[in-house]
Design an enzyme around this catalytic site. Structure first.
Site, PDB file in Angstrom:
ATOM      1  N   SER A 297       0.798  -1.241   0.000  1.00  0.00           N
ATOM      2  CA  SER A 297       0.000   0.000   0.000  1.00  0.00           C
ATOM      3  C   SER A 297       0.823   1.280   0.000  1.00  0.00           C
ATOM      4  O   SER A 297       0.259   2.352  -0.186  1.00  0.00           O
ATOM      5  CB  SER A 297      -0.928   0.018   1.204  1.00  0.00           C
TER       6      SER A 297
ATOM      7  N   LYS B  93       0.361   3.345  -2.955  1.00  0.00           N
ATOM      8  CA  LYS B  93      -0.832   4.199  -3.084  1.00  0.00           C
ATOM      9  C   LYS B  93      -0.494   5.681  -2.918  1.00  0.00           C
ATOM     10  O   LYS B  93      -1.225   6.539  -3.395  1.00  0.00           O
ATOM     11  CB  LYS B  93      -1.892   3.765  -2.069  1.00  0.00           C
TER      12      LYS B  93
ATOM     13  N   TYR C 162      -3.591  -2.831 -10.307  1.00  0.00           N
ATOM     14  CA  TYR C 162      -3.473  -2.432  -8.892  1.00  0.00           C
ATOM     15  C   TYR C 162      -2.505  -3.370  -8.148  1.00  0.00           C
ATOM     16  O   TYR C 162      -1.605  -2.917  -7.441  1.00  0.00           O
ATOM     17  CB  TYR C 162      -4.883  -2.443  -8.272  1.00  0.00           C
TER      18      TYR C 162
ATOM     19  N   TYR D 238      -4.979   2.985   7.932  1.00  0.00           N
ATOM     20  CA  TYR D 238      -6.295   2.343   8.022  1.00  0.00           C
ATOM     21  C   TYR D 238      -7.008   2.724   9.317  1.00  0.00           C
ATOM     22  O   TYR D 238      -6.978   3.884   9.711  1.00  0.00           O
ATOM     23  CB  TYR D 238      -6.168   0.816   7.872  1.00  0.00           C
TER      24      TYR D 238
ATOM     25  N   VAL E 106       1.062  -3.765   3.821  1.00  0.00           N
ATOM     26  CA  VAL E 106       1.038  -5.078   4.478  1.00  0.00           C
ATOM     27  C   VAL E 106       2.322  -5.887   4.267  1.00  0.00           C
ATOM     28  O   VAL E 106       2.489  -6.937   4.862  1.00  0.00           O
ATOM     29  CB  VAL E 106      -0.200  -5.932   4.103  1.00  0.00           C
TER      30      VAL E 106
HETATM   31  N1  GLU Z   1      -2.287  -5.385  -2.314  1.00  0.00           N
HETATM   32  C1  GLU Z   1      -2.810  -5.366  -0.970  1.00  0.00           C
HETATM   33  C2  GLU Z   1      -4.284  -5.696  -0.988  1.00  0.00           C
HETATM   34  O1  GLU Z   1      -4.968  -5.250  -1.843  1.00  0.00           O
HETATM   35  C3  GLU Z   1      -2.533  -4.032  -0.347  1.00  0.00           C
HETATM   36  C4  GLU Z   1      -2.950  -3.965   1.083  1.00  0.00           C
HETATM   37  C5  GLU Z   1      -2.053  -3.155   1.970  1.00  0.00           C
HETATM   38  O2  GLU Z   1      -0.844  -3.044   1.833  1.00  0.00           O
HETATM   39  O3  GLU Z   1      -2.619  -2.610   2.913  1.00  0.00           O
HETATM   40  O4  GLU Z   1      -4.778  -6.420  -0.188  1.00  0.00           O
END
Ligand code: GLU
Length: 307
Positions: free
Chosen positions: A63, A66, A191, A243, A261
């Site tokens: 993430s 992002k 993604y 989050y 993650v």
């Molecule tokens: N590619 C991961 C997912 O979509 C990213 C989640 C993350 O790093 O929080 O679950």
């Protein structure tokens, strides 16, 4: 301030936490990573770097990507973007479907999965197709990080695609509300591809410098975004970067940051430096347990929180 000394103290102080937390295993390829690793890097505006532990070891940025896709989308769409994705904390887990149904397919922010998928969708539309969009995202990250060797871990990317049920559900739900314009499968694959890029704490700490310096990389002098856009990205990182633990991160660490993650966390110290820490075992909310503690120790020792 002796940053090297401070990083070395942190490395010693986090040792008792090894064994706590859990490596993400909902993506099977990430479940194989050895939990007992830790690396941390700082990059200053003149490029000076301080490192400790596994700072050169590549990990899945997940993430953290992002932040870069949000930057690119803001650069090309400006505030039009907020018609399709909000900028409020969700208070929900990163992959939650519930709020999306209530809120008519408009995700709360660009950092929960649904929001990041909408952002990738806008980039596919902007660049006309998924391959070109991924190539441009990768070029952009290479430029921001000053590292041409960044690449995708294709084992992680295919592992995510094989277990894409929830992200596909989010995408299809948003598509039913008209908030996804491109093909759901190739969107989710794109993604995953940017989530599966591999970097280390050295390059990621360097990649945060444009956000610490009003949108301009102090090393290359490239202006990536406007001062006001940089302010807004930092604000969304502070309020939504972790989050449903974003409030707790602001409370304990007190800087803008974004976790993934894969166990990485990037953080921005305005007008001073970029930071990245990595340790794969995660807390309940999916943020690196040791990484969060290391950053808390860092702002406590240096007084460099924004508050
Ligand atoms: N590619 C991961 C997912 O979509 C990213 C989640 C993350 O790093 O929080 O679950």
């Amino acid at each position: 301030m002796d940053y090297q000394q401070i990083l070395e103290e942190i490395e010693i102080e986090i040792q008792p936490l090894f064994g706590q937390g859990k490596v993400a295993d909902y993506i099977p390829a990430l479940g194989d990573v050895d939990a007992d690793q830790f690396g941390m890097s700082i990059t200053l505006f003149d490029g000076t770097q301080f490192n400790v532990g596994d700072a050169d070891k590549l990990f899945s940025i997940q993430s953290i990507s992002k932040v870069f896709t949000f930057t690119l989308a803001l650069k090309y769409l400006g505030s039009e973007l907020y018609k399709r994705v909000g900028r409020e904390p969700s208070g929900n887990p990163f992959n939650s479907l519930i709020q999306l149904e209530y809120e008519n397919g408009i995700p709360r922010n660009p950092f929960i999965n649904a929001g990041a998928i909408v952002i990738t969708d806008t980039l596919i539309t902007h660049y006309k197709n998924d391959t070109k969009a991924f190539d441009e995202i990768l070029l952009f990250i290479k430029s921001i990080a000053g590292d041409k060797s960044i690449n995708i871990d294709s084992v992680v990317a295919s592992s995510e695609m094989e277990h894409a049920y929830r992200n596909l559900a989010l995408t299809n739900l948003m598509k039913s509300f008209g908030n996804i314009k491109n093909d759901a499968i190739s969107l989710v694959q794109t993604y995953f591809n940017h989530c599966a890029l591999q970097m280390n704490t050295q390059t990621l700490s360097r990649a945060m410098l444009y956000l610490a310096n009003h949108g301009i990389d102090p090393i290359s002098n490239k202006a990536y975004i406007t001062k006001s856009q940089a302010k807004r990205i930092n604000a969304v990182m502070l309020t939504c970067g972790h989050y449903d633990a974003s409030g707790d991160f602001a409370f304990k660490v007190g800087v803008s940051g974004k976790s993934g993650v894969g166990g990485g966390i990037v953080a921005v110290i305005p007008q001073k430096m970029g930071i990245c820490v990595w340790s794969p075992a995660l807390n309940e909310q999916g943020n690196s347990l040791i990484g969060t503690k290391a950053l808390e120790l860092f702002t406590t020792k240096t007084g460099l929180s924004i508050f």
